[in-house]
Scaffold this active site. Structure first.
Site, PDB file in Angstrom:
ATOM      1  N   HIS A  52     153.388  71.487  26.386  1.00  0.00           N
ATOM      2  CA  HIS A  52     154.441  71.655  25.388  1.00  0.00           C
ATOM      3  C   HIS A  52     155.704  72.273  26.000  1.00  0.00           C
ATOM      4  O   HIS A  52     156.815  71.752  25.823  1.00  0.00           O
ATOM      5  CB  HIS A  52     153.934  72.539  24.246  1.00  0.00           C
ATOM      6  CG  HIS A  52     154.923  72.721  23.135  1.00  0.00           C
ATOM      7  ND1 HIS A  52     154.990  71.884  22.057  1.00  0.00           N
ATOM      8  CD2 HIS A  52     155.907  73.646  22.960  1.00  0.00           C
ATOM      9  CE1 HIS A  52     155.962  72.273  21.251  1.00  0.00           C
ATOM     10  NE2 HIS A  52     156.529  73.346  21.773  1.00  0.00           N
ATOM     11  N   GLU A  53     155.516  73.367  26.719  1.00  0.00           N
ATOM     12  CA  GLU A  53     156.671  74.035  27.319  1.00  0.00           C
ATOM     13  C   GLU A  53     157.277  73.204  28.447  1.00  0.00           C
ATOM     14  O   GLU A  53     158.494  73.225  28.658  1.00  0.00           O
ATOM     15  CB  GLU A  53     156.271  75.420  27.834  1.00  0.00           C
ATOM     16  CG  GLU A  53     155.770  76.373  26.763  1.00  0.00           C
ATOM     17  CD  GLU A  53     156.731  76.511  25.589  1.00  0.00           C
ATOM     18  OE1 GLU A  53     157.962  76.449  25.807  1.00  0.00           O
ATOM     19  OE2 GLU A  53     156.251  76.663  24.452  1.00  0.00           O
ATOM     20  N   HIS A  84     159.956  70.916  27.059  1.00  0.00           N
ATOM     21  CA  HIS A  84     161.267  71.561  26.941  1.00  0.00           C
ATOM     22  C   HIS A  84     161.932  71.707  28.309  1.00  0.00           C
ATOM     23  O   HIS A  84     163.123  71.414  28.476  1.00  0.00           O
ATOM     24  CB  HIS A  84     161.112  72.954  26.312  1.00  0.00           C
ATOM     25  CG  HIS A  84     160.614  72.939  24.906  1.00  0.00           C
ATOM     26  ND1 HIS A  84     161.207  72.218  23.908  1.00  0.00           N
ATOM     27  CD2 HIS A  84     159.552  73.578  24.338  1.00  0.00           C
ATOM     28  CE1 HIS A  84     160.547  72.415  22.770  1.00  0.00           C
ATOM     29  NE2 HIS A  84     159.537  73.234  23.013  1.00  0.00           N
TER      30      HIS A  84
END
Length: 360
Positions: free
Chosen positions: A17-18, A21
């Site tokens: 998920h990170e 980004h």
């Protein structure tokens, strides 16, 4: 060992998920100064090319940080590579990339499972109990995760989703009635009584049901079947997740017991991993989709909350005042941390070992 496998899956999902980004920002030339897994004080910290990578004390998520938030940064405020100075479309891509990464991961693992291992063989007859809500009808009847329901009354349950739907229909149609069910636990079978609670005229037992999968598989009949099965399974998991959150929004009190914190999620993951690699893949895809949907909600600190502020900026033609942003983010922090603590305490208190200590 199953618990460690479930924890490893959760950690991997957070990293993915990170990373969404992170790469969405760096590939657009936006400055990034931190990539952290967890919150709080750093346990391990390394710096490389101006980015601080850290594993922090509280493993409840992660974040990517930007120089925009660093008051001591030596980078000029008008630097075109700062996140806040980029067009709204570029910032929106960075914010949404975490959700997109989790959805893509779910697709990839489902595709890989289907292509390399094959399609699941026809499930065995009956319905598998995945989770039981404390104090619900299933819990009061003595049902536990891992139990298999083979029949309700004289009606034998079928296989797959048809069997699950048949059980759901029987329960919904019998609010307050006492049902006789045939339960299998391990190698033993017995008949027990189950009385669904009456909620709005429909029966409900407070349990998560799944087809009685057996772990067997068969080879796919070519790439077309691989793709169609993957898309179908992904769509089904996404629809079930959206329906679950929709029910929570419509009737929070009635569905609050279904909320799961980190402890309960790990417990469910450990149970699914007992089915072997296929169970762990299903757990990874399921939680990855849940993580994506949850982060899409317009709640402060979540990706959806950041997107909400960005939408307001687009409508106003200028950024939301910092004091409003700060109040918005602080309220979200208190909400998320408070809810997480409550769920951890509740789920931990329901673990068998803890319950034994409490009742002594």
């Amino acid at each position: 060992m199953n618990v460690f496998a479930a924890i490893a899956v959760l950690a991997f999902l957070i990293v993915v998920h990170e990373a969404g980004h992170f790469f969405a920002a760096t590939l657009q030339g936006i400055r990034v100064n931190g990539f952290s897994i967890g919150f709080g004080p750093a346990l391990i910290k390394r710096q490389r090319r101006g980015v601080t990578y850290a594993i922090r004390l509280l493993p409840l998520g992660g974040f990517v940080s930007f120089p925009d938030d660093d008051e001591d940064s030596a980078i000029p405020a008008d630097d075109p590579d700062l996140m806040r100075n980029r067009p709204i479309s570029q910032r929106a891509l960075v914010i949404s990339a975490g959700v997109l990464a989790n959805l893509l991961l779910a697709l990839v693992v489902l595709f890989g499972q289907t292509a390399l291992v094959g399609l699941p063989a026809e499930p065995d007859p009956g319905v598998l109990i995945i989770d039981v809500q404390k104090g619900g009808a299933a819990d009061l009847a003595g049902l536990r995760p891992g139990d298999k329901i083979l029949a309700i009354g004289s009606e034998q349950l079928g296989t797959g989703q048809a069997g699950v739907q048949a059980m759901v229909d029987e329960i919904k149609a019998a609010p307050g009635d006492v049902l006789s069910i045939n339960r299998q636990r391990g190698q033993s079978e017995e008949t027990i009584s189950l009385q669904p609670l009456n909620e709005g005229g429909a029966g409900r037992i407070g349990a998560q049901l799944q087809a009685n999968v057996n772990g067997r598989s068969r080879p796919a009949n070519g790439p077309v079947e691989v793709i169609t099965h993957t898309v179908s399974e992904f769509r089904q998991l996404l629809q079930q997740t959206l329906m679950g959150y929709g029910g929570l929004i419509r009737d929070f009190r009635g569905h609050a017991g279904q909320l799961s914190g980190p402890v309960k999620i790990v417990e469910i993951g450990a149970q699914l991993s007992e089915q072997g690699g296929s169970g762990l893949v299903f757990f990874m895809a399921l939680i990855s989709i849940n993580l994506a949907v949850l982060n899409a909600f317009p709640v402060p600190l979540l990706d959806g909350g950041q997107m909400f502020l960005l939408m307001l900026e687009g409508l106003r033609g200028r950024p939301v005042p910092e004091r409003w942003q700060l109040a918005y983010l602080q309220s979200g922090f208190l909400l998320i941390v408070g809810l997480t603590v409550v769920l951890i305490v509740r789920d931990t208190s329901q673990l068998p070992l803890v319950q034994q200590l409490i009742t002594r």
